[in-house]
Design a protein around this motif. Structure first.
Motif, mmCIF file in Angstrom:
data_model
loop_
_atom_site.group_PDB
_atom_site.id
_atom_site.type_symbol
_atom_site.label_atom_id
_atom_site.label_comp_id
_atom_site.label_asym_id
_atom_site.label_seq_id
_atom_site.Cartn_x
_atom_site.Cartn_y
_atom_site.Cartn_z
ATOM 1 N N VAL A 117 18.378 -7.618 7.544
ATOM 2 C CA VAL A 117 17.232 -8.033 8.359
ATOM 3 C C VAL A 117 15.922 -7.644 7.687
ATOM 4 C CG1 VAL A 117 16.048 -7.694 10.554
ATOM 5 C CG2 VAL A 117 18.535 -7.965 10.523
ATOM 6 N N ILE A 118 15.856 -6.404 7.195
ATOM 7 C CA ILE A 118 14.632 -5.921 6.544
ATOM 8 C C ILE A 118 14.327 -6.739 5.291
ATOM 9 C CG2 ILE A 118 13.611 -3.975 5.300
ATOM 10 C CD1 ILE A 118 15.101 -2.135 7.271
ATOM 11 N N LEU A 119 15.358 -6.996 4.475
ATOM 12 C CA LEU A 119 15.154 -7.760 3.243
ATOM 13 C C LEU A 119 14.669 -9.172 3.543
ATOM 14 C CD1 LEU A 119 18.187 -6.713 0.995
ATOM 15 C CD2 LEU A 119 15.815 -5.986 0.813
ATOM 16 N N LEU A 120 15.257 -9.798 4.559
ATOM 17 C CA LEU A 120 14.852 -11.161 4.908
ATOM 18 C C LEU A 120 13.395 -11.186 5.387
ATOM 19 C CD1 LEU A 120 17.998 -12.667 6.671
ATOM 20 C CD2 LEU A 120 16.930 -13.435 4.556
ATOM 21 N N LEU A 121 13.048 -10.247 6.271
ATOM 22 C CA LEU A 121 11.677 -10.206 6.783
ATOM 23 C C LEU A 121 10.684 -9.939 5.666
ATOM 24 C CD1 LEU A 121 12.172 -8.234 10.136
ATOM 25 C CD2 LEU A 121 11.754 -10.693 9.847
ATOM 26 N N LEU A 122 11.042 -9.014 4.761
ATOM 27 C CA LEU A 122 10.150 -8.689 3.655
ATOM 28 C C LEU A 122 10.008 -9.882 2.706
ATOM 29 C CD1 LEU A 122 8.404 -6.603 2.252
ATOM 30 C CD2 LEU A 122 10.447 -5.738 1.093
ATOM 31 N N ALA A 123 11.136 -10.574 2.453
ATOM 32 C CA ALA A 123 11.083 -11.753 1.580
ATOM 33 C C ALA A 123 10.194 -12.835 2.178
ATOM 34 C CB ALA A 123 12.495 -12.291 1.346
ATOM 35 N N LEU B 299 8.225 -22.729 3.692
ATOM 36 C CA LEU B 299 8.983 -21.542 4.079
ATOM 37 C C LEU B 299 9.838 -21.822 5.314
ATOM 38 C CD1 LEU B 299 9.576 -18.600 3.495
ATOM 39 C CD2 LEU B 299 7.555 -17.975 4.810
ATOM 40 N N VAL B 300 9.305 -22.595 6.249
ATOM 41 C CA VAL B 300 10.081 -22.980 7.441
ATOM 42 C C VAL B 300 11.314 -23.773 7.021
ATOM 43 C CG1 VAL B 300 10.028 -24.290 9.599
ATOM 44 C CG2 VAL B 300 8.014 -22.984 8.883
ATOM 45 N N VAL B 301 11.129 -24.699 6.091
ATOM 46 C CA VAL B 301 12.242 -25.527 5.611
ATOM 47 C C VAL B 301 13.324 -24.658 4.970
ATOM 48 C CG1 VAL B 301 12.890 -27.386 4.029
ATOM 49 C CG2 VAL B 301 10.731 -27.513 5.285
ATOM 50 N N VAL B 302 12.896 -23.671 4.164
ATOM 51 C CA VAL B 302 13.859 -22.784 3.511
ATOM 52 C C VAL B 302 14.631 -21.959 4.546
ATOM 53 C CG1 VAL B 302 14.084 -20.770 2.007
ATOM 54 C CG2 VAL B 302 12.616 -22.656 1.345
ATOM 55 N N ILE B 303 13.944 -21.500 5.574
ATOM 56 C CA ILE B 303 14.617 -20.721 6.619
ATOM 57 C C ILE B 303 15.705 -21.561 7.285
ATOM 58 C CG2 ILE B 303 14.288 -19.643 8.880
ATOM 59 C CD1 ILE B 303 11.572 -18.648 7.856
ATOM 60 N N ILE C 198 17.343 -13.916 -2.451
ATOM 61 C CA ILE C 198 17.408 -14.733 -3.667
ATOM 62 C C ILE C 198 17.297 -16.212 -3.316
ATOM 63 C CG2 ILE C 198 18.941 -15.475 -5.538
ATOM 64 C CD1 ILE C 198 20.005 -12.603 -5.629
ATOM 65 N N LEU C 199 17.991 -16.618 -2.251
ATOM 66 C CA LEU C 199 17.947 -18.023 -1.836
ATOM 67 C C LEU C 199 16.554 -18.420 -1.361
ATOM 68 C CD1 LEU C 199 21.382 -18.398 -0.022
ATOM 69 C CD2 LEU C 199 20.667 -19.475 -2.161
ATOM 70 N N ILE C 200 15.834 -17.489 -0.745
ATOM 71 C CA ILE C 200 14.444 -17.792 -0.367
ATOM 72 C C ILE C 200 13.627 -18.070 -1.629
ATOM 73 C CG2 ILE C 200 12.328 -16.798 0.570
ATOM 74 C CD1 ILE C 200 13.958 -15.426 2.701
ATOM 75 N N GLY C 201 13.849 -17.238 -2.666
ATOM 76 C CA GLY C 201 13.123 -17.437 -3.917
ATOM 77 C C GLY C 201 13.477 -18.735 -4.610
ATOM 78 N N THR D 16 6.401 -17.851 -6.798
ATOM 79 C CA THR D 16 7.048 -17.812 -5.479
ATOM 80 C C THR D 16 8.483 -17.299 -5.587
ATOM 81 O OG1 THR D 16 7.623 -20.166 -5.725
ATOM 82 C CG2 THR D 16 5.640 -19.645 -4.496
ATOM 83 N N THR D 17 9.195 -17.714 -6.633
ATOM 84 C CA THR D 17 10.565 -17.235 -6.830
ATOM 85 C C THR D 17 10.578 -15.729 -7.054
ATOM 86 O OG1 THR D 17 11.231 -19.357 -7.797
ATOM 87 C CG2 THR D 17 12.647 -17.469 -8.240
ATOM 88 N N ILE D 18 9.689 -15.245 -7.891
ATOM 89 C CA ILE D 18 9.618 -13.807 -8.184
ATOM 90 C C ILE D 18 9.273 -13.016 -6.932
ATOM 91 C CG2 ILE D 18 8.257 -12.057 -9.404
ATOM 92 C CD1 ILE D 18 8.120 -14.099 -11.758
ATOM 93 N N PHE D 19 8.378 -13.537 -6.105
ATOM 94 C CA PHE D 19 8.033 -12.847 -4.862
ATOM 95 C C PHE D 19 9.252 -12.737 -3.953
ATOM 96 C CE2 PHE D 19 3.766 -12.769 -6.129
ATOM 97 C CZ PHE D 19 3.001 -12.099 -5.187
ATOM 98 N N GLY D 20 10.096 -13.773 -3.944
ATOM 99 C CA GLY D 20 11.324 -13.689 -3.152
ATOM 100 C C GLY D 20 12.246 -12.603 -3.660
ATOM 101 N N PHE D 21 12.389 -12.530 -4.988
ATOM 102 C CA PHE D 21 13.256 -11.516 -5.586
ATOM 103 C C PHE D 21 12.687 -10.109 -5.413
ATOM 104 C CE2 PHE D 21 15.125 -14.652 -8.939
ATOM 105 C CZ PHE D 21 15.813 -15.274 -7.916
ATOM 106 N N LEU D 22 11.357 -10.025 -5.323
ATOM 107 C CA LEU D 22 10.699 -8.723 -5.236
ATOM 108 C C LEU D 22 11.145 -7.951 -3.999
ATOM 109 C CD1 LEU D 22 8.569 -7.022 -6.746
ATOM 110 C CD2 LEU D 22 6.831 -8.048 -5.280
ATOM 111 N N ALA D 23 11.530 -8.670 -2.951
ATOM 112 C CA ALA D 23 11.979 -8.003 -1.723
ATOM 113 C C ALA D 23 13.200 -7.125 -1.983
ATOM 114 C CB ALA D 23 12.304 -9.051 -0.648
#
Length: 806
Positions: A210-216, A238-242, A269-272, A729-736
């Motif tokens: 949950v924390i990782l998803l919210l942070l991502a 971002l809505v589409v990815v969710i 990772i999938l968000i990224g 944007t991909t890197i920001f997703g991985f950063l979480a």
């Protein structure tokens, strides 16, 4: 039918059935939410070893026959011989003996009552410490496994081969029993053991996910806000990815894919990765809405031109992840499945739901705009959603990216930087080749020296209460490790098999530095028979008949299986896992050389052995996965482009980054775990798109008549901004991932972020000269180009040598 024609037909269908498509995706969301309820958290041995492997089956057989798991209660206090404490332990026993699934409860109170009955005829706890100590003195050896010293003792609650849910129920009942038993003040009771670790682990995994998803999501909001400027509804991708993630959760439940400490990392990772698909479709739809006569044309054009291009990137990404399915580690296989399913889900959501919903949003925007013109005032919708006011804004969408970026200061900075980079790259391409090859080779060497960590406890959050308690118990109680040997024979009372066990054990103690003793029925029979093993079966059987039933069950199963335990002290804890693997291999070799009685076989097993298999998977297995991934991506590109140079360009560029990854891990002292072992495939899957898109633009510009060098310069400066946006944007997703409490995930996140940065760097620095060299291959021929390149490289070294002499 070409791919673009197929997607054009899909676009026409989607536009003609807009509400059907939209409602269909909402229904799929509800179905996915229902499927997600079937997801289970799992952290057992099944996540490390495949159930159909011989090693797992041997371990399962050993567990069923000889090993009972226990919930351990460690008691700490002033004096664990205190009668008040013992009576509380007795109350706890009586509660737990009636819990379903519990086989037995053992504590000092159990044995003291039994001893008191033998001595005085009263089956009760004495009323004074002196009486208790007197009873213990009759046979102190009986108590040594339960009373460690005056201040520490153990209560063991054992259970057999039961489900994880039953273990959790027993653990919960144990904690309740500790409270109900009313232990006297001043005593600390710690409930620990594998069941407690598993329970806390599942809770931690749920919270961490949950924390990782919210942070991502939060990081993605920041990334889109920074780099996706001048676009209506810039957070909508971002809505589409969710939605794509929700479909992935649903697939997990329906396909019975367990949630493990590795698979929870798949979602950030999938968000990224998925945000890139959503941005591409969002960008093209906005572009088409600005220049098309009707929204229908915009939808069809978006499907026709963007659908196939993004599908190619999706295909290459999924192909690279296919190699993860060949891993011998089940949780890596599940990780690969989730990445493939998730990428497909995000692509589908972006293609259909994202495009059609933008159709409706643009239509609503137009209506709001017209109404405001009629009334002369802003509507409530414009106040709540400012984007609605910018109907068909003159400012572009992500093709900011290519044509109208000059109006954006961020884009100007990126463009200027890319111009400098490509100028430098084209001037020093020979030096770049040398540096890239040398550093890549150094990375491969450094990678070969990186050890693997197989102790699953190091993967967990180190402040997890159950783990802290587990370590505390180990510190207080100590203990030794054992390597277990199951011996299958036709008759467990045969003197020949007992003598062989005795001789083999003695040989191990004498010749192995890390074997300190043995434990088996052979030892017990010798003790009962004056230090020697009888010569006849009848004598052995007579001794067996005198032994307690529990002792026989501890070392034998039926009339066909015996257990020989080799005491290896703290070797498993002290030695690196490759040292343990070597020790096991030597013992296994000794088993082959020491001839056993006819009809007898021996199998080395136990809780330690599976981690030697995990070591192989992390060291040699990951190399095979990476090589397979490189090969599959190469074949996929070859099939798509039917041009060996177009297939080699992206693959060689990413292969260079994989080599550099070894240097990163070495520099940061990051070891191989089930997560970092997939790094090569992750780099392939997430990074190959950048080189592919640059290559596409390069050949497009060449097709317009530009010379090769100018075509590459144009490709980098125009498409490069889009790649920087996508990469950011991909890197920001991985950063979480770096914020995870699980060390196995945070270290993976750190390396992945650095590797993605290096992938972007390689795409702009290594890939351009590489593709220009390949272009020369086509025009001049391979032999002449290689000769020119060789002369150029030698000229660099000669130049350096002259400089040194000066």
């Amino acid at each position: 039918m070409s791919l673009s024609s197929l997607f054009e037909k899909m676009g026409k269908f989607a536009d003609s059935n807009r509400w059907l498509v939209f409602i269909g995706f909402i229904v799929l969301i509800l179905i996915a939410v229902y499927g997600a309820t079937g997801i289970t958290m799992y952290s057992g041995m099944d996540t490390y070893i495949q159930k159909d492997s011989k090693m797992y089956q041997d371990l399962d057989q050993y567990t069923r026959m000889f090993s009972e798991e226990s919930i351990v209660i460690m008691v700490e206090g002033a004096n664990v011989r205190d009668p008040a404490l013992l009576k509380a332990s007795e109350r706890l026993e009586s509660i737990m003996e009636n819990v379903a699934g519990v086989n037995s409860v053992a504590s000092p109170a159990t044995i003291i009552k039994a001893t008191n009955e033998q001595v005085t005829g009263r089956s009760e706890i004495p009323s004074s410490i002196e009486e208790v100590e007197t009873l213990i003195s009759y046979n102190p050896d009986i108590y040594e496994n339960l009373i460690y010293d005056n201040t520490h003792s153990l209560i063991l609650i054992t259970y057999g081969n039961i489900s994880e849910e039953q273990k959790a129920d027993i653990l919960a009942a144990t904690k309740d029993a500790v409270n109900f038993a009313s232990f006297p003040p001043g005593y600390n009771l710690i409930v620990t053991g594998n069941a407690a670790l598993t329970s806390d682990m599942n809770v931690e995994m749920s919270g961490s996910m949950v924390i990782l998803l919210l942070l991502a999501v939060l990081l993605m909001v920041v990334a889109l806000g920074l780099v996706f400027k001048g676009v209506r509804w810039r957070l909508y991708p971002l809505v589409v990815v969710i939605f794509g993630l929700i479909y992935t959760f649903g697939a997990m439940g329906f396909l019975e894919i367990n949630m493990t400490m590795v698979s929870i990392a798949a979602f950030p990772i999938l968000i990224g990765l998925g945000i890139d698909y959503a941005i591409q479709f969002h960008n093209r739809m906005e572009e088409e809405l600005r220049r098309s006569e009707t929204r229908r044309e915009a939808v069809i054009s978006t499907f026709k031109y963007t659908g196939p291009a993004v599908l190619t990137a999706l295909f290459v990404t999924c192909v690279s992840f296919v190699s993860l399915l060949t891993s011998s580690i089940p949780m890596i296989q599940d990780f690969g499945k989730l990445l493939i399913i998730g990428c497909i889900g995000c692509y589908t959501a972006a293609l259909f739901f994202g495009t059609i919903s933008l159709y409706f949003m643009d239509k609503l925007s137009e209506r709001v705009h017209k109404k405001e013109e009629e009334t002369g005032r802003k509507s409530i919708f414009s106040r709540i959603f400012p984007a609605l006011e910018r109907y068909k804004s003159e400012t572009g969408a992500a093709e900011i990216i290519e044509t109208e970026a000059a109006e954006d200061s961020t884009s100007n900075i990126i463009t200027a930087t890319l111009n400098k980079v490509i100028d430098f790259t084209l001037r020093h391409k020979k030096t770049i080749f040398v540096v890239a090859i040398v550093t890549g080779a150094l990375g491969v060497y450094a990678d070969s020296t990186i050890p693997a960590e197989t102790d699953f406890k190091t993967y967990m959050p180190q402040d997890m209460p159950a783990l802290v308690d587990f370590y505390h118990m180990g510190t207080v109680m100590g203990g030794s490790d054992a390597i277990n040997i199951m011996i299958q024979t036709s008759d467990i009372a045969s003197p020949h098999i007992l003598k062989w066990m005795d001789e083999f054990g003695t040989y191990q103690i004498t010749n192995q530095d890390y074997v300190y003793g043995t434990d088996s029925l052979a030892n017990i029979v010798k003790d009962y028979n004056g230090g020697i093993i009888p010569d006849t079966r009848e004598e052995v059987q007579a001794i067996y008949d005198q032994l307690p039933e529990g002792t026989m069950e501890q070392y034998s199963y039926g009339n066909s299986m015996l257990l020989l335990n080799l005491d290896v002290g703290s070797a498993v804890s002290d030695l690196p896992m490759d040292g343990v693997k070597t020790l096991v291999a030597i013992i296994n070799e000794d088993l082959m050389w020491h001839q056993m009685p006819p009809g007898t076989t021996a199998t080395i097993t136990g809780s330690t052995i599976p981690y030697t298999e995990l070591l192989d998977s992390l060291l040699s297995g990951r190399v095979q996965q990476t090589l397979l991934g490189v090969f599959l991506v190469f074949v996929a590109l070859l099939l798509i482009y039917r041009d060996i140079y177009k297939a080699l360009g992206p693959v060689l560029t990413i292969a260079m980054v994989i080599g550099w990854s070894g240097l990163v891990m070495y520099a940061f002292n990051i070891v191989y775990t089930p997560m970092t072992a997939v790094m090569g495939c992750m780099i392939l899957g997430a990074g190959s798109e950048y080189s592919i898109l640059l290559m596409e633009r390069f050949y497009e510009e060449k097709g317009h008549g530009l010379p090769a060098t100018e075509a590459m310069r144009t490709a980098v400066t125009n498409t490069g901004i889009a790649l920087v946006v996508s990469g950011t944007t991909t890197i920001f997703g991985f950063l979480a991932l770096t914020a995870s409490a699980f060390g196995i995930i945070s270290s993976f996140g750190l390396v992945t972020v650095i590797n993605m940065l290096m992938t972007l760097l390689a795409s702009f620095v290594v890939f351009p000269p590489l593709m220009l060299t390949f272009d020369n291959f086509k025009e001049k021929g391979f032999k002449q180009t290689m000769g020119d390149l060789k002369d150029s490289i030698f000229s660099i070294f000669k130049s350096n040598k002259k400089t040194e002499m000066i």
